[in-house]
Design an enzyme around this catalytic site. Structure first.
Site, PDB file in Angstrom:
ATOM      1  N   TYR A  87       0.835  -1.195   0.000  1.00 20.91           N
ATOM      2  CA  TYR A  87       0.000   0.000   0.000  1.00 20.91           C
ATOM      3  C   TYR A  87       0.873   1.250   0.000  1.00 20.91           C
ATOM      4  CZ  TYR A  87      -4.132  -2.764   1.142  1.00 20.91           C
ATOM      5  OH  TYR A  87      -5.163  -3.656   1.100  1.00 20.91           O
ATOM      6  N   TYR A 138       0.421  -4.519 -11.807  1.00 21.75           N
ATOM      7  CA  TYR A 138       1.134  -5.796 -11.712  1.00 21.75           C
ATOM      8  C   TYR A 138       1.427  -6.371 -13.092  1.00 21.75           C
ATOM      9  CZ  TYR A 138      -0.018  -5.496  -6.769  1.00 21.75           C
ATOM     10  OH  TYR A 138      -0.132  -5.077  -5.468  1.00 21.75           O
ATOM     11  N   GLY A 163       5.202   2.463  -5.014  1.00 16.11           N
ATOM     12  CA  GLY A 163       4.733   1.083  -5.160  1.00 16.11           C
ATOM     13  C   GLY A 163       5.661   0.259  -6.040  1.00 16.11           C
TER      14      GLY A 163
END
Length: 176
Positions: A100, A145, A111
């Site tokens: 997070y 991702y 991130g």
């Protein structure tokens, strides 16, 4: 824009209160507007307790790291190895259970740095892949991702209170 290079600070049992507060805050910031309040509270009442955080911090195969920028916590990551993994529990994998970044620090590649840290940790340990679970409706995270080489390989149910949701399981194969 220049990248904001974070430093990682490993969380210890002394950080339990800070980690608990930060974990709960980021979870609610990300998902409260998409879910019923009673389901959020039901989940939080078991996932974000002092005892659970202490147990996780004391697990020798689980690691929390704070992303620090200008001496401020901007995000965190939880990685699991071996039996600490929530699902696969394979000796040749590393799980990213949580990652997070607080909203005001989005777009600063924090991130990305946290995810790269997990991938590098797995490579340093000679593991075969990194995996994680992500809510099927979290399209921004899924795209992030995928952009970083992860592919969907399965799914599993995730109970948020009494709401049965689906998490996609994604993994990135590592090259030796």
């Amino acid at each position: 824009m220049t990248d904001n290079i974070i430093t990682l600070q490993k969380a210890t049992i002394a950080d339990a209160d800070t980690l608990l507060t930060f974990s709960r805050k980021t979870f609610f910031d990300f998902f409260a507007h998409l879910n019923a309040p009673e389901n959020m509270e039901a989940y939080a009442s078991t996932a974000f307790t002092q005892q659970k955080i202490q147990d996780e911090l004391n697990n020798p195969d689980s690691y929390f790291y704070f992303a620090m920028l200008d001496d401020q916590i901007t995000g965190y990551i939880k990685i699991n190895l071996n039996a600490a993994q929530t699902e696969l529990q394979e000796s040749q994998s590393l799980e990213v259970e949580r990652i997070y970044v607080v909203a005001e620090h989005h777009g600063k590649k924090i991130g990305y740095q946290l995810l790269n840290f997990a991938i590098q940790t797995a490579q340093d340990k000679g593991l075969q892949y990194v995996w994680l679970g992500v809510w099927e409706h979290n399209h921004k995270a899924i795209g992030f991702y995928e952009k970083n080489g992860f592919k969907v390989f399965s799914s599993h149910p995730f109970m948020l209170g009494n709401d049965k949701q689906t998490d996609l399981l994604m993994k990135k194969e590592l090259t030796k």
